[in-house]
Write an enzyme that holds these catalytic residues in place. Structure first.
Site, PDB file in Angstrom:
ATOM      1  N   GLY A  51       0.862  -1.190   0.000  1.00 18.94           N
ATOM      2  CA  GLY A  51       0.000   0.000   0.000  1.00 18.94           C
ATOM      3  C   GLY A  51       0.885   1.221   0.000  1.00 18.94           C
ATOM      4  O   GLY A  51       1.840   1.296  -0.772  1.00 18.94           O
ATOM      5  N   GLU A  52       0.632   2.123   0.908  1.00 19.59           N
ATOM      6  CA  GLU A  52       1.416   3.350   1.006  1.00 19.59           C
ATOM      7  C   GLU A  52       1.992   3.416   2.417  1.00 19.59           C
ATOM      8  O   GLU A  52       1.249   3.592   3.384  1.00 19.59           O
ATOM      9  CB  GLU A  52       0.496   4.540   0.691  1.00 19.59           C
ATOM     10  CG  GLU A  52       1.216   5.801   0.336  1.00 19.59           C
ATOM     11  CD  GLU A  52       2.203   5.615  -0.811  1.00 19.59           C
ATOM     12  OE1 GLU A  52       1.851   4.985  -1.825  1.00 19.59           O
ATOM     13  OE2 GLU A  52       3.354   6.091  -0.680  1.00 19.59           O
ATOM     14  N   SER A  53       3.308   3.268   2.510  1.00 19.82           N
ATOM     15  CA  SER A  53       3.905   3.134   3.844  1.00 19.82           C
ATOM     16  C   SER A  53       3.670   4.362   4.724  1.00 19.82           C
ATOM     17  O   SER A  53       3.427   4.222   5.931  1.00 19.82           O
ATOM     18  CB  SER A  53       5.400   2.837   3.721  1.00 19.82           C
ATOM     19  OG  SER A  53       6.029   3.764   2.871  1.00 19.82           O
ATOM     20  N   CYS A  83       6.171  -5.241   0.362  1.00 16.92           N
ATOM     21  CA  CYS A  83       6.272  -3.909  -0.223  1.00 16.92           C
ATOM     22  C   CYS A  83       6.207  -2.790   0.830  1.00 16.92           C
ATOM     23  O   CYS A  83       7.171  -2.617   1.563  1.00 16.92           O
ATOM     24  CB  CYS A  83       5.199  -3.777  -1.300  1.00 16.92           C
ATOM     25  SG  CYS A  83       5.667  -2.616  -2.571  1.00 16.92           S
ATOM     26  N   ARG A 110      12.486   3.744  -1.128  1.00 19.75           N
ATOM     27  CA  ARG A 110      11.111   3.639  -1.632  1.00 19.75           C
ATOM     28  C   ARG A 110      11.076   3.893  -3.138  1.00 19.75           C
ATOM     29  O   ARG A 110      11.916   4.597  -3.668  1.00 19.75           O
ATOM     30  CB  ARG A 110      10.210   4.662  -0.948  1.00 19.75           C
ATOM     31  CG  ARG A 110      10.094   4.457   0.542  1.00 19.75           C
ATOM     32  CD  ARG A 110       9.237   5.538   1.163  1.00 19.75           C
ATOM     33  NE  ARG A 110       7.885   5.506   0.615  1.00 19.75           N
ATOM     34  CZ  ARG A 110       7.057   6.550   0.610  1.00 19.75           C
ATOM     35  NH1 ARG A 110       7.438   7.701   1.098  1.00 19.75           N
ATOM     36  NH2 ARG A 110       5.846   6.440   0.107  1.00 19.75           N
ATOM     37  N   ILE A 137       5.310  -3.461  -7.655  1.00 19.26           N
ATOM     38  CA  ILE A 137       4.451  -2.288  -7.890  1.00 19.26           C
ATOM     39  C   ILE A 137       5.015  -1.114  -7.091  1.00 19.26           C
ATOM     40  O   ILE A 137       4.961  -1.114  -5.859  1.00 19.26           O
ATOM     41  CB  ILE A 137       2.989  -2.562  -7.454  1.00 19.26           C
ATOM     42  CG1 ILE A 137       2.443  -3.802  -8.173  1.00 19.26           C
ATOM     43  CG2 ILE A 137       2.099  -1.346  -7.735  1.00 19.26           C
ATOM     44  CD1 ILE A 137       1.091  -4.273  -7.656  1.00 19.26           C
ATOM     45  N   ARG A 138       5.593  -0.154  -7.794  1.00 21.51           N
ATOM     46  CA  ARG A 138       6.264   0.974  -7.133  1.00 21.51           C
ATOM     47  C   ARG A 138       7.044   0.475  -5.901  1.00 21.51           C
ATOM     48  O   ARG A 138       6.899   0.993  -4.790  1.00 21.51           O
ATOM     49  CB  ARG A 138       5.249   2.054  -6.749  1.00 21.51           C
ATOM     50  CG  ARG A 138       4.598   2.708  -7.963  1.00 21.51           C
ATOM     51  CD  ARG A 138       3.679   3.850  -7.589  1.00 21.51           C
ATOM     52  NE  ARG A 138       2.658   3.451  -6.640  1.00 21.51           N
ATOM     53  CZ  ARG A 138       1.575   2.725  -6.946  1.00 21.51           C
ATOM     54  NH1 ARG A 138       1.382   2.358  -8.198  1.00 21.51           N
ATOM     55  NH2 ARG A 138       0.701   2.424  -6.031  1.00 21.51           N
ATOM     56  N   HIS A 173       5.043  -8.795  -4.481  1.00 22.01           N
ATOM     57  CA  HIS A 173       3.727  -9.172  -3.941  1.00 22.01           C
ATOM     58  C   HIS A 173       3.371 -10.629  -4.240  1.00 22.01           C
ATOM     59  O   HIS A 173       2.639 -10.900  -5.194  1.00 22.01           O
ATOM     60  CB  HIS A 173       2.640  -8.288  -4.574  1.00 22.01           C
ATOM     61  CG  HIS A 173       2.722  -6.858  -4.172  1.00 22.01           C
ATOM     62  ND1 HIS A 173       2.034  -6.343  -3.090  1.00 22.01           N
ATOM     63  CD2 HIS A 173       3.417  -5.831  -4.696  1.00 22.01           C
ATOM     64  CE1 HIS A 173       2.303  -5.062  -2.973  1.00 22.01           C
ATOM     65  NE2 HIS A 173       3.143  -4.717  -3.930  1.00 22.01           N
ATOM     66  N   GLU A 175       1.215 -12.303  -2.858  1.00 19.08           N
ATOM     67  CA  GLU A 175      -0.245 -12.455  -2.694  1.00 19.08           C
ATOM     68  C   GLU A 175      -1.015 -12.102  -3.972  1.00 19.08           C
ATOM     69  O   GLU A 175      -2.207 -12.356  -4.066  1.00 19.08           O
ATOM     70  CB  GLU A 175      -0.737 -11.608  -1.503  1.00 19.08           C
ATOM     71  CG  GLU A 175      -0.840 -10.104  -1.730  1.00 19.08           C
ATOM     72  CD  GLU A 175       0.500  -9.357  -1.749  1.00 19.08           C
ATOM     73  OE1 GLU A 175       1.572 -10.003  -1.681  1.00 19.08           O
ATOM     74  OE2 GLU A 175       0.463  -8.124  -1.858  1.00 19.08           O
TER      75      GLU A 175
END
Ligand code: GLN
Length: 199
Positions: A51-53, A83, A110, A137-138, A173, A175
């Site tokens: 997600g967004e850390s 991630c 990041r 992903i990013r 990822h 998952e």
């Protein structure tokens, strides 16, 4: 899976927690979404999703989840981070002045693969598993790791998968694939941890 029924706490303040839930439920674990500290002590394992850390770190603090999650990690609860989750575990983040759980001695960068290569999938050789489909992903990578950190995967000489004590961290990822081998290995750890603390 084994006979020991385990309960995983999936930190669900932001990001891709549903995907983890799907994988671990299909492997036979009970999953609870963690948005406050109430159920934390009943969990045999902890999952920190992508997600967004920065958002996750901020929300975890606002929800009074931050210290209890950190304490659970430090007391040895097996932790599986992907991630943004890996960024939260890093002792230092080069491009973020914040520090989050800081429970793995490593330095993370990041969005490390740049704009051109923001998202991609590639098969990497993951230690103990072999070729594994890795979805980035990013994603971050780890610029350096402490001497006791086991490197599980690299991409272009950058560390993208590690294991340190009770913590597993991946820049990619697992998952988001239907390959459950990494999740199964982690779950085996959770099962032995649960058996140990219950005996
Ligand atoms: N770029 C995100 C961050 O810095 C991580 C991306 C992800 O979790 N897929 O937190």
């Amino acid at each position: 899976m084994s006979k020991v029924k385990v309960r995983l706490g999936i930190v669900a303040v932001q990001g891709a927690f549903v995907e983890h839930r799907r994988v671990f439920e299909r492997l036979g674990a009970e999953c609870v979404e963690i948005r406050n500290a109430r159920l934390l002590d009943e969990c045999d394992g902890l999952v920190l999703p992508g997600g967004e850390s920065t958002t996750q770190g901020k929300l975890a603090r606002e929800l009074s989840l931050f210290e209890p999650v950190r304490a659970a990690i430090l007391r040895g609860v097996p932790t599986f981070a992907t991630c943004a989750g890996l960024i939260l575990l890093a002792e230092r983040i080069v491009d973020d002045s914040a520090r989050y759980f800081a429970t793995i001695p490593c330095v993370a960068r990041r969005n490390a693969f740049g704009r051109q290569n923001a998202s991609f999938t590639t098969a990497l050789d993951v230690r103990g598993i072999g070729a594994f489909p890795c979805v980035f992903i990013r994603a971050p990578y780890l610029e350096s790791v402490g001497k006791d950190v086991e490197i599980l995967a690299t991409y272009c000489d950058r560390v993208v998968g590690v294991r340190y004590r009770n913590q597993w961290g991946f820049a990619f990822h697992p998952e988001l694939t239907d390959d459950d081998r990494l999740a199964s290995q982690y779950l085996a750890d959770v099962v032995s941890y649960a058996a140990r603390i219950r005996s």
